[in-house]
Design a protein around this motif. Sequence first.
Motif, PDB file in Angstrom:
ATOM      1  N   MET A   1       0.818  -1.194   0.000  1.00  0.00           N
ATOM      2  CA  MET A   1       0.000   0.000   0.000  1.00  0.00           C
ATOM      3  C   MET A   1       0.868   1.268   0.000  1.00  0.00           C
ATOM      4  SD  MET A   1      -2.765  -1.283  -0.330  1.00  0.00           S
ATOM      5  CE  MET A   1      -3.067  -3.019  -0.430  1.00  0.00           C
ATOM      6  N   LYS A   2       2.042   1.129   0.579  1.00  0.00           N
ATOM      7  CA  LYS A   2       2.934   2.281   0.558  1.00  0.00           C
ATOM      8  C   LYS A   2       3.287   2.675  -0.872  1.00  0.00           C
ATOM      9  CE  LYS A   2       5.103   1.142   4.991  1.00  0.00           C
ATOM     10  NZ  LYS A   2       6.367   0.801   5.649  1.00  0.00           N
ATOM     11  N   SER A   3       3.314   1.685  -1.743  1.00  0.00           N
ATOM     12  CA  SER A   3       3.695   1.969  -3.122  1.00  0.00           C
ATOM     13  C   SER A   3       2.672   2.864  -3.809  1.00  0.00           C
ATOM     14  CB  SER A   3       3.863   0.663  -3.897  1.00  0.00           C
ATOM     15  OG  SER A   3       2.655  -0.073  -3.878  1.00  0.00           O
ATOM     16  N   ARG A   4       1.393   2.733  -3.414  1.00  0.00           N
ATOM     17  CA  ARG A   4       0.375   3.577  -4.041  1.00  0.00           C
ATOM     18  C   ARG A   4       0.582   5.035  -3.664  1.00  0.00           C
ATOM     19  NH1 ARG A   4      -2.845  -0.778  -2.077  1.00  0.00           N
ATOM     20  NH2 ARG A   4      -3.511  -2.166  -3.757  1.00  0.00           N
ATOM     21  N   VAL A   5       0.856   5.260  -2.391  1.00  0.00           N
ATOM     22  CA  VAL A   5       1.110   6.628  -1.942  1.00  0.00           C
ATOM     23  C   VAL A   5       2.383   7.167  -2.590  1.00  0.00           C
ATOM     24  CG1 VAL A   5       1.462   8.090   0.078  1.00  0.00           C
ATOM     25  CG2 VAL A   5      -0.059   6.108   0.215  1.00  0.00           C
ATOM     26  N   ILE A   6       3.395   6.312  -2.661  1.00  0.00           N
ATOM     27  CA  ILE A   6       4.647   6.742  -3.294  1.00  0.00           C
ATOM     28  C   ILE A   6       4.418   7.070  -4.756  1.00  0.00           C
ATOM     29  CG2 ILE A   6       6.948   5.945  -3.957  1.00  0.00           C
ATOM     30  CD1 ILE A   6       6.993   4.328  -1.356  1.00  0.00           C
ATOM     31  N   THR A   7       3.529   6.324  -5.420  1.00  0.00           N
ATOM     32  CA  THR A   7       3.219   6.602  -6.823  1.00  0.00           C
ATOM     33  C   THR A   7       2.582   7.976  -6.983  1.00  0.00           C
ATOM     34  OG1 THR A   7       2.863   4.247  -7.181  1.00  0.00           O
ATOM     35  CG2 THR A   7       1.994   5.752  -8.829  1.00  0.00           C
ATOM     36  N   LEU A   8       1.653   8.309  -6.067  1.00  0.00           N
ATOM     37  CA  LEU A   8       1.008   9.619  -6.135  1.00  0.00           C
ATOM     38  C   LEU A   8       2.015  10.743  -5.949  1.00  0.00           C
ATOM     39  CD1 LEU A   8      -2.250   8.939  -4.083  1.00  0.00           C
ATOM     40  CD2 LEU A   8      -2.028   9.127  -6.549  1.00  0.00           C
ATOM     41  N   PHE A   9       2.846  10.626  -4.907  1.00  0.00           N
ATOM     42  CA  PHE A   9       3.848  11.661  -4.667  1.00  0.00           C
ATOM     43  C   PHE A   9       4.910  11.670  -5.769  1.00  0.00           C
ATOM     44  CE2 PHE A   9       2.147  11.249  -0.365  1.00  0.00           C
ATOM     45  CZ  PHE A   9       1.960  12.586  -0.048  1.00  0.00           C
ATOM     46  N   PHE A 269      -4.934   1.885   2.577  1.00  0.00           N
ATOM     47  CA  PHE A 269      -3.667   1.965   3.299  1.00  0.00           C
ATOM     48  C   PHE A 269      -3.894   2.226   4.785  1.00  0.00           C
ATOM     49  CE2 PHE A 269      -0.349   4.803   4.955  1.00  0.00           C
ATOM     50  CZ  PHE A 269       0.728   3.932   4.908  1.00  0.00           C
ATOM     51  N   ILE A 270      -4.847   3.094   5.072  1.00  0.00           N
ATOM     52  CA  ILE A 270      -5.143   3.398   6.482  1.00  0.00           C
ATOM     53  C   ILE A 270      -5.734   2.182   7.193  1.00  0.00           C
ATOM     54  CG2 ILE A 270      -6.525   4.855   8.006  1.00  0.00           C
ATOM     55  CD1 ILE A 270      -6.305   7.060   5.885  1.00  0.00           C
ATOM     56  N   THR A 271      -6.698   1.521   6.551  1.00  0.00           N
ATOM     57  CA  THR A 271      -7.306   0.331   7.175  1.00  0.00           C
ATOM     58  C   THR A 271      -6.308  -0.809   7.269  1.00  0.00           C
ATOM     59  OG1 THR A 271      -8.140  -0.364   5.009  1.00  0.00           O
ATOM     60  CG2 THR A 271      -9.598   0.972   6.369  1.00  0.00           C
ATOM     61  N   ASP A 272      -5.433  -0.945   6.274  1.00  0.00           N
ATOM     62  CA  ASP A 272      -4.431  -2.004   6.309  1.00  0.00           C
ATOM     63  C   ASP A 272      -3.451  -1.781   7.457  1.00  0.00           C
ATOM     64  OD1 ASP A 272      -3.281  -4.381   4.919  1.00  0.00           O
ATOM     65  OD2 ASP A 272      -1.541  -3.052   4.783  1.00  0.00           O
ATOM     66  N   TYR A 273      -3.151  -0.518   7.747  1.00  0.00           N
ATOM     67  CA  TYR A 273      -2.257  -0.215   8.871  1.00  0.00           C
ATOM     68  C   TYR A 273      -2.925  -0.567  10.206  1.00  0.00           C
ATOM     69  CZ  TYR A 273       0.754   2.467  11.994  1.00  0.00           C
ATOM     70  OH  TYR A 273       1.594   2.852  13.011  1.00  0.00           O
ATOM     71  N   ASN A 274      -4.230  -0.336  10.312  1.00  0.00           N
ATOM     72  CA  ASN A 274      -4.943  -0.657  11.557  1.00  0.00           C
ATOM     73  C   ASN A 274      -5.103  -2.157  11.767  1.00  0.00           C
ATOM     74  OD1 ASN A 274      -5.247   2.070  12.186  1.00  0.00           O
ATOM     75  ND2 ASN A 274      -7.160   2.231  11.042  1.00  0.00           N
ATOM     76  N   PHE A 275      -5.210  -2.923  10.644  1.00  0.00           N
ATOM     77  CA  PHE A 275      -5.390  -4.366  10.748  1.00  0.00           C
ATOM     78  C   PHE A 275      -4.066  -5.113  10.616  1.00  0.00           C
ATOM     79  CE2 PHE A 275      -9.723  -3.082   9.797  1.00  0.00           C
ATOM     80  CZ  PHE A 275     -10.476  -3.934  10.604  1.00  0.00           C
ATOM     81  N   TYR A 281     -10.797  -5.348   3.617  1.00  0.00           N
ATOM     82  CA  TYR A 281     -11.331  -4.609   2.470  1.00  0.00           C
ATOM     83  C   TYR A 281     -10.484  -4.775   1.206  1.00  0.00           C
ATOM     84  CZ  TYR A 281     -13.822  -2.301   6.277  1.00  0.00           C
ATOM     85  OH  TYR A 281     -14.595  -2.043   7.380  1.00  0.00           O
ATOM     86  N   SER A 282      -9.464  -5.605   1.265  1.00  0.00           N
ATOM     87  CA  SER A 282      -8.593  -5.779   0.093  1.00  0.00           C
ATOM     88  C   SER A 282      -9.341  -6.426  -1.061  1.00  0.00           C
ATOM     89  CB  SER A 282      -7.376  -6.631   0.470  1.00  0.00           C
ATOM     90  OG  SER A 282      -6.621  -6.002   1.478  1.00  0.00           O
ATOM     91  N   ILE A 283     -10.198  -7.422  -0.758  1.00  0.00           N
ATOM     92  CA  ILE A 283     -10.958  -8.082  -1.816  1.00  0.00           C
ATOM     93  C   ILE A 283     -11.946  -7.100  -2.437  1.00  0.00           C
ATOM     94  CG2 ILE A 283     -12.539  -9.964  -2.319  1.00  0.00           C
ATOM     95  CD1 ILE A 283     -11.275 -11.535  -0.059  1.00  0.00           C
ATOM     96  N   MET A 284     -12.571  -6.282  -1.596  1.00  0.00           N
ATOM     97  CA  MET A 284     -13.496  -5.277  -2.117  1.00  0.00           C
ATOM     98  C   MET A 284     -12.764  -4.265  -3.008  1.00  0.00           C
ATOM     99  SD  MET A 284     -15.998  -2.739   0.044  1.00  0.00           S
ATOM    100  CE  MET A 284     -16.701  -4.154   0.903  1.00  0.00           C
TER     101      MET A 284
END
Length: 590
Positions: A1-9, A269-275, A281-284
């Motif tokens: 998930m970090k990669s998605r944020v890194i992609t945006l930045f 990314f936020i929910t994955d960090y909490n879990f 929610y990854s499948i969704m």
Amino acid sequence: MKSRVITLFGGLATALATMPIMDDIQKFYKTTMLKQSSDANTDMILLWKKIPKNNAEKAKKMAKKAARIAGTDESKGGLEAVMWNLRRRLTNLGIEIFVAEDDEKVLPEKEKKYEAIWLLSAPFEVLYRTAESMELHKACMGQHGRKGFYIVSLKTYRLFSQCPGFGTRYFFSSSERQRLVSRLVMKVKNDLRAVVPQLVSADILEMVPLHNAAFRNNILWQHIISPGSLGSLDKTAEYFGTEFAFYLAWLAHYTQWLMFPAVLGIGLFITDYNFYGMSPYSIMFAMLMCVWMAFYLSFWTRRCNFLKVRWGVLDFKDREVLDEPRPGFKGFVRTSPVTNKPEIHSKGSKRYFKMYMVSLPLTIGCLYFAFLTMTFTLALQDYCQEFYLCRASPLAYMPSILYSVSIPVLDMAYKFVAEALTSWENHKTHSAHIDALIIKRTCFYFINNNLSLFYIFFWLRDLPRLRRQLQTLMITTQLMSILVEVGLPYFQAKYALFQAEQLNKKKNKKKNKNNKNMKTKTKMKDSEHEEAVKGDNDDAVEKNNNRETDLGDKSQTKRASSFPGEQTNQTGEAVAEVAAAAAGGGGGGE
């Protein structure tokens, strides 16, 4: 998930990094010797390469190749005869040729790049006839006040006469004029093959379309301010052509649609960090991405068809069949069953044999080499994981980084292979050539870039390793993309600017040297003139002195002749003195 944020930045960093180089690029366009900045009367430029006068054998080969391509006699004039013949044939077609002055006259002969520079243009009548032969579609207001696309012909002459700029060259846009002039240039043929493209491929000639720098920069800034707007896209299609306009339209459309998965990715990314990395929610998210992709493709197809109708290229491929073959197309001459005119034809069975029996196996072989590269890096990564020192250090990511760097290298290598194979397949039209090239490169790029992910997930079934591999690929790919798309153009512009400055310095140095030589020559001439004047004065003074001496001698002679008695007494006294001196000397000797 970090990669998605890194992609945006990373995308934001790419946009910000491109801003500082705009001044350098504009400065480059202002200082280059051969600026691609055309006036209103120039559409195309032909640059003849410099004849190597120091190498007679190379110059002879160059002239022989040019004469063979143009169909002229090799023994009559060499390359100059080819230039004269081509200029005569282009002028007969209605093209106006202006031979530009050489801007490099201040340079030595060995540093000149071009033998001649031709600026090409065509008047309105010639452009209109060429557009009619090409069945060019142009936008115009119809009889009922509706804007539509009509074929340029004599039947629509009265309809187009109401359009602004009719009767002048500005009736056609910049890209249309360049396309029409290029079509006229392609009509110069030898054995049913265009001469100019063959000269370009033989590295004898360069064919360059010119740019209007102010209009071009205005279009680019409009895309920066309002990307994807119809106004900026219409101006891009008018100036650069529809292919580049479609690319910018797709880029803006794709960027806008990426906002939805970006927002979902941040939430995941936020929910994955909490879990703790196991978000329910990854499948969704995966299902929503599949639905998003289906909607994106549908809406892009709709947008693409809208732009095709707006720019009059909906049936472009159907009309391209009637155009001239691609310049690199090779075949035998036959009589066309449609037009009953001679044309170049190639059997389709031969082309399909090359595609499926040669190009396809070679592509599979290149993919197998990519697979071997992937397995080698994965084995190297397993080897590093066995050691504790490597496992606890950044060296554990080195095989993944190495593989991430090898991916664009393999893509670049296969690019040359695909271009060579596509040219060898000998497609007749430009669209067929581009489609075949796109199919090859897309298949290879997709498999080469995603092979490791599929291998780890479906074969090794190692999710932590898949996460690390995806993270490494995304970060490295983003950095490589920034380096290639931002850093490489920046350094190219810097290097071109440095070359232009060095060239200007050489010109100024040569000018200063010439001015200094002229001043030295002027001083030498002035000093020589002064010495000559001084010498003439000395000669005049000497002549006057000699004249006065002669006059004095003459006056003494006349005086002596007027008193003979006195002269006789003086002579006798002189003889007596000499005799007395001689006698005194003799006595002293005794």
